[in-house]
Design an enzyme around this catalytic site. Structure first.
Site, PDB file in Angstrom:
ATOM      1  N   GLN A 146      -1.817  13.660   4.977  1.00  0.00           N
ATOM      2  CA  GLN A 146      -1.521  12.413   3.867  1.00  0.00           C
ATOM      3  C   GLN A 146       0.151  12.460   4.901  1.00  0.00           C
ATOM      4  OE1 GLN A 146      -3.664  10.029   2.711  1.00  0.00           O
ATOM      5  NE2 GLN A 146      -5.101  12.375   4.640  1.00  0.00           N
ATOM      6  N   GLU A 159      -3.929   9.689  -5.548  1.00  0.00           N
ATOM      7  CA  GLU A 159      -4.790   9.683  -5.022  1.00  0.00           C
ATOM      8  C   GLU A 159      -5.727  10.205  -4.117  1.00  0.00           C
ATOM      9  OE1 GLU A 159      -3.652   8.297  -1.204  1.00  0.00           O
ATOM     10  OE2 GLU A 159      -5.443   6.040  -0.685  1.00  0.00           O
ATOM     11  N   HIS A 160      -5.604  11.151  -3.413  1.00  0.00           N
ATOM     12  CA  HIS A 160      -6.780  12.051  -3.375  1.00  0.00           C
ATOM     13  C   HIS A 160      -6.621  13.808  -4.572  1.00  0.00           C
ATOM     14  CE1 HIS A 160      -6.658   9.380   0.502  1.00  0.00           C
ATOM     15  NE2 HIS A 160      -7.765   9.314   0.077  1.00  0.00           N
ATOM     16  N   ASP A 216     -11.892  10.262   4.632  1.00  0.00           N
ATOM     17  CA  ASP A 216     -10.832   8.976   5.215  1.00  0.00           C
ATOM     18  C   ASP A 216     -12.494   8.483   6.060  1.00  0.00           C
ATOM     19  OD1 ASP A 216      -8.735   9.177   3.469  1.00  0.00           O
ATOM     20  OD2 ASP A 216      -8.597  10.550   5.515  1.00  0.00           O
ATOM     21  N   GLU A 275     -11.092 -18.993 -39.057  1.00  0.00           N
ATOM     22  CA  GLU A 275     -10.108 -19.387 -37.855  1.00  0.00           C
ATOM     23  C   GLU A 275      -9.498 -20.833 -38.393  1.00  0.00           C
ATOM     24  OE1 GLU A 275     -11.640 -17.960 -33.980  1.00  0.00           O
ATOM     25  OE2 GLU A 275     -12.098 -16.219 -34.917  1.00  0.00           O
ATOM     26  N   HIS A 296     -15.466 -26.428 -34.278  1.00  0.00           N
ATOM     27  CA  HIS A 296     -16.030 -25.695 -34.034  1.00  0.00           C
ATOM     28  C   HIS A 296     -17.200 -25.327 -34.970  1.00  0.00           C
ATOM     29  CE1 HIS A 296     -12.790 -23.942 -31.551  1.00  0.00           C
ATOM     30  NE2 HIS A 296     -13.769 -23.047 -30.636  1.00  0.00           N
TER      31      HIS A 296
HETATM   32  N1  LIG Z   1      -4.082   4.020  -0.887  1.00  0.00           N
HETATM   33  C1  LIG Z   1      -5.199   3.141   0.480  1.00  0.00           C
HETATM   34  O1  LIG Z   1      -6.295   3.806  -0.029  1.00  0.00           O
HETATM   35  C2  LIG Z   1      -4.523   3.389   1.929  1.00  0.00           C
HETATM   36  C3  LIG Z   1      -5.782   3.640   2.845  1.00  0.00           C
HETATM   37  C4  LIG Z   1      -5.106   3.894   4.290  1.00  0.00           C
HETATM   38  C5  LIG Z   1      -3.822   3.166   4.765  1.00  0.00           C
HETATM   39  N2  LIG Z   1      -2.463   3.373   3.193  1.00  0.00           N
HETATM   40  C6  LIG Z   1      -1.896   3.356   3.284  1.00  0.00           C
HETATM   41  O2  LIG Z   1      -1.736   2.222   4.370  1.00  0.00           O
HETATM   42  C7  LIG Z   1      -0.173   1.599   5.028  1.00  0.00           C
HETATM   43  C8  LIG Z   1      -0.082   1.712   6.162  1.00  0.00           C
HETATM   44  O3  LIG Z   1       1.581   1.159   6.551  1.00  0.00           O
HETATM   45  P1  LIG Z   1       1.560   0.752   7.979  1.00  0.00           P
HETATM   46  O4  LIG Z   1       2.870   0.336   7.478  1.00  0.00           O
HETATM   47  O5  LIG Z   1       1.512   1.887   9.120  1.00  0.00           O
HETATM   48  O6  LIG Z   1       0.818  -1.161   7.762  1.00  0.00           O
HETATM   49  P2  LIG Z   1       0.515  -1.931   7.364  1.00  0.00           P
HETATM   50  O7  LIG Z   1       0.213  -3.175   8.051  1.00  0.00           O
HETATM   51  O8  LIG Z   1       0.383  -1.646   5.981  1.00  0.00           O
HETATM   52  O9  LIG Z   1       2.421  -3.100   7.560  1.00  0.00           O
HETATM   53  C9  LIG Z   1       3.145  -2.923   7.996  1.00  0.00           C
HETATM   54  C10 LIG Z   1       3.661  -4.699   8.111  1.00  0.00           C
HETATM   55  O10 LIG Z   1       4.563  -3.999   7.666  1.00  0.00           O
HETATM   56  C11 LIG Z   1       5.906  -5.239   7.619  1.00  0.00           C
HETATM   57  N3  LIG Z   1       7.228  -4.219   7.712  1.00  0.00           N
HETATM   58  C12 LIG Z   1       7.421  -3.192   8.049  1.00  0.00           C
HETATM   59  N4  LIG Z   1       8.604  -2.474   7.583  1.00  0.00           N
HETATM   60  C13 LIG Z   1       9.303  -3.936   7.389  1.00  0.00           C
HETATM   61  C14 LIG Z   1      10.475  -4.119   6.455  1.00  0.00           C
HETATM   62  N5  LIG Z   1      10.848  -3.242   6.532  1.00  0.00           N
HETATM   63  N6  LIG Z   1      10.698  -4.718   5.519  1.00  0.00           N
HETATM   64  C15 LIG Z   1       9.959  -5.929   5.373  1.00  0.00           C
HETATM   65  N7  LIG Z   1       7.940  -5.867   6.219  1.00  0.00           N
HETATM   66  C16 LIG Z   1       8.011  -4.522   7.131  1.00  0.00           C
HETATM   67  C17 LIG Z   1       5.577  -5.717   8.818  1.00  0.00           C
HETATM   68  O11 LIG Z   1       5.622  -6.750   8.523  1.00  0.00           O
HETATM   69  C18 LIG Z   1       4.729  -4.732   9.226  1.00  0.00           C
HETATM   70  O12 LIG Z   1       3.454  -5.427   9.727  1.00  0.00           O
HETATM   71  C19 LIG Z   1       0.826   3.307   4.534  1.00  0.00           C
HETATM   72  O13 LIG Z   1       0.944   3.492   3.306  1.00  0.00           O
HETATM   73  C20 LIG Z   1      -0.791   4.475   4.478  1.00  0.00           C
HETATM   74  O14 LIG Z   1      -0.511   5.795   4.001  1.00  0.00           O
HETATM   75  C21 LIG Z   1      -3.496   3.248   2.135  1.00  0.00           C
HETATM   76  N1  LIG Z   2      -6.356   8.188   3.630  1.00  0.00           N
HETATM   77  C1  LIG Z   2      -6.699   7.072   3.415  1.00  0.00           C
HETATM   78  C2  LIG Z   2      -6.202   6.377   2.592  1.00  0.00           C
HETATM   79  O1  LIG Z   2      -4.858   7.067   1.951  1.00  0.00           O
HETATM   80  C3  LIG Z   2      -7.194   6.287   4.440  1.00  0.00           C
HETATM   81  C4  LIG Z   2      -7.093   6.488   6.481  1.00  0.00           C
HETATM   82  C5  LIG Z   2      -7.835   5.543   7.615  1.00  0.00           C
HETATM   83  N2  LIG Z   2      -7.697   6.326   7.802  1.00  0.00           N
HETATM   84  C6  LIG Z   2      -6.825   7.636   8.137  1.00  0.00           C
HETATM   85  N3  LIG Z   2      -6.732   7.847   6.707  1.00  0.00           N
HETATM   86 ZN   LIG Z   3      -5.750   9.438   5.830  1.00  0.00          ZN
END
Ligand SMILES: NC(=O)c1ccc[n+]([C@@H]2O[C@H](COP(=O)([O-])OP(=O)(O)OC[C@H]3O[C@@H](n4cnc5c(N)ncnc54)[C@H](O)[C@@H]3O)[C@@H](O)[C@H]2O)c1
Ligand SMILES: N[C@H](CO)Cc1c[nH]c[nH+]1
Ligand SMILES: [Zn+2]
Length: 451
Positions: free
Chosen positions: A275, A343-344, A377, A431, A436
């Site tokens: 993670q 989350e997990h 995942d 009321e 009503h």
């Molecule tokens: N909770 C869940 O269920 C789950 C599942 C899968 C992934 N995730 C999370 O999703 C996230 C994916 O993040 P990612 O960054 O790879 O992709 P993302 O698509 O969430 O974000 C990318 C976008 O963020 C914007 N961005 C990046 N830096 C920026 C800045 N400094 N200022 C303003 N905007 C900015 C950009 O426009 C970019 O397109 C990770 O945090 C991962 O842990 C969570």
């Molecule tokens: N662990 C992420 C949710 O927090 C989901 C994900 C997608 N691919 C790999 N991991």
């Molecule tokens: Zn993952």
């Protein structure tokens, strides 16, 4: 990452360490702040930054969407290339490894069959004197799913978002995904294509969330936005909530492992790093009552980190948001884990099913040594879009009902209404709402002066 012991720091300090900061209190690391100052000319907090982006896209539409995509993602969008074309789908199909696609399809089968079980049903029942009460459960008309794509590509998130929406019977699904150099990861496109999603917009971050929430000339406005993302995406979902519904706050990934002396430090380290590699803001925590397991895990994390390709991200995450907490016993460990509400949560203990009923706050629980987090995942079937930041206290995992809404059905006969009319009139008068009461009285033939 450090090892702290509850015996030394006390339970209150340990709880403070584990309580998540609210999303709007999160701060960025120095590198990202510095680059934001260069882009925006001032040091904006994540919430102020997102507020500005959302407001601009709301009032200036595509022009602002294109502006921020250029600024943050370095991609030139135009009205012609914003949406993925048929040629781009075909090019993606040609470039993929069929074995990966076959694995995606197997995962999709598991996700479909798990989510089919969740489908809620509409119902009607007869009550006294021929009256009928019921509940209709209807799919939403149009939803926007966000598939992250900043530092990694997530074809698995296409499946996890879209399949419950398809099972619910949503009218139209559109998808937003940020691109690298204007090109979407081919597996993301292929996964969307085999699920029948063809309206895919090459946009990410807060600007994409705002475009789907308010609509632009090109991007249609949706009823609900679902899907995970980084801090900017998550804050934007929070900001647009109310104009549009959202699923939950599914931000940077989190794992918390509860382990006793039966657990393997290798497995624990690997699962923590799985993670950590998502995001520098991801959090990885081990809570155990065994000091030597804590120490062995610490060395193992350092050893495995060295050989990780995404060492920079995972290292920053482990450094800033990694903790190992040694408790006085497992009861204390469980209480602390519930305070964190990750989350997990993994249960790597001798009798995990005995521990399971004591876990009150977690997005998903992985039970036993052979249920590592990445199984969830990608493949097992339950959804990987899960609440983070302690919001598992009140949010649930993404599910079929996320894409549906309930409407009540009420039908009384004249006799059934007569029987209860005194009660209703009494409550309305209590009321002070005479109109009503009158709506009932008029059906009893009263208020002759009005007829
Ligand atoms: N909770 C869940 O269920 C789950 C599942 C899968 C992934 N995730 C999370 O999703 C996230 C994916 O993040 P990612 O960054 O790879 O992709 P993302 O698509 O969430 O974000 C990318 C976008 O963020 C914007 N961005 C990046 N830096 C920026 C800045 N400094 N200022 C303003 N905007 C900015 C950009 O426009 C970019 O397109 C990770 O945090 C991962 O842990 C969570
Ligand atoms: N662990 C992420 C949710 O927090 C989901 C994900 C997608 N691919 C790999 N991991
Ligand atoms: Zn993952």
């Amino acid at each position: 990452m450090n090892i702290v012991s509850v015996a030394d720091i006390g339970i209150e300090v340990a709880e403070r360490l584990l309580k998540k900061k609210a999303f709007d209190e999160l701060t960025l690391n120095d590198r990202i702040r510095q680059s934001n100052v260069e882009i925006f000319g001032e040091d904006l907090s994540p919430i102020d930054l997102v507020h500005r982006i959302v407001r601009d896209v709301r009032y200036k539409g595509d022009e602002a969407l294109f502006h921020y995509t250029k600024l943050l993602d370095h991609v030139d969008l135009t009205p012609k290339n914003l949406m993925v074309s048929e040629e781009e789908f075909q090019a993606a199909e040609r470039s993929v490894n069929p074995d990966v696609v076959a694995s995606l399809k197997k995962a999709a089968d598991n996700i479909f069959s798990y989510h089919e079980e969740q489908k809620p049903r509409s119902w009607m029942t007869y009550r006294a004197h021929g009256s009928i009460l019921g509940q209709e459960v209807l799919p939403l008309s149009r939803v926007g799913i966000y598939v992250p794509g900043g530092t990694a590509a997530y074809p698995s998130s296409v499946l996890m978002n879209a399949i419950p929406a398809l099972v619910a019977g949503v009218g139209e699904i559109i998808m937003a995904v940020p691109t690298k150099d204007g090109i979407i990861n081919p597996y993301v496109l292929v996964a969307a294509h085999f699920l029948g999603i063809d309206k895919i917009f090459k946009m990410g971050g807060a600007q994409a969330i705002a475009a789907m929430a308010y609509g632009t000339e090109i991007v249609p406005r949706v009823d609900k936005i679902t899907g995970p993302g980084n801090i900017f995406v998550t804050l934007a979902k929070k900001e647009v909530y109310g104009h549009v519904d959202i699923d939950m706050l599914a931000g940077p990934s989190e794992i918390l492992i509860l382990a006793d002396d039966s657990a393997s430090p290798q497995y624990i380290a690997a699962d923590l790093l799985s993670q950590a590699e998502h995001d520098p803001l991801a959090s990885s925590i081990l809570i155990t009552d065994d000091r030597s397991l804590a120490e062995n895990t610490m060395s193992e994390v350092q050893r495995q980190l060295e050989v990780l390709p995404r060492k920079d991200i995972a290292g920053a995450s482990i450094e800033d948001n990694g903790h190992i907490i040694v408790t006085e016993n497992m009861e204390q460990a469980i209480a602390l884990a519930n305070v964190s509400g990750p989350e997990h949560m993994e249960l790597l203990v001798k009798e995990p099913f005995h521990m399971l009923p004591q876990i009150r706050c977690a997005g998903a629980i992985f039970v036993g040594a052979y249920s590592p987090e990445p199984l969830g995942d990608y493949f097992a079937g339950p959804n990987h879009v899960l609440p983070t930041g302690g919001t598992a206290r009140f949010y649930s995992v993404l599910n079929v009902e996320t894409f549906m809404k309930r409407t009540s059905i009420i039908s009384y006969t004249q006799r059934a209404l007569d029987e209860v009319s005194d009660d209703i009139i009494r409550l309305a008068e209590a009321e002070g709402l005479d109109a009503h009461a009158r709506a009932i009285q008029i059906r009893r033939g009263e208020h002759a002066e009005l007829s």
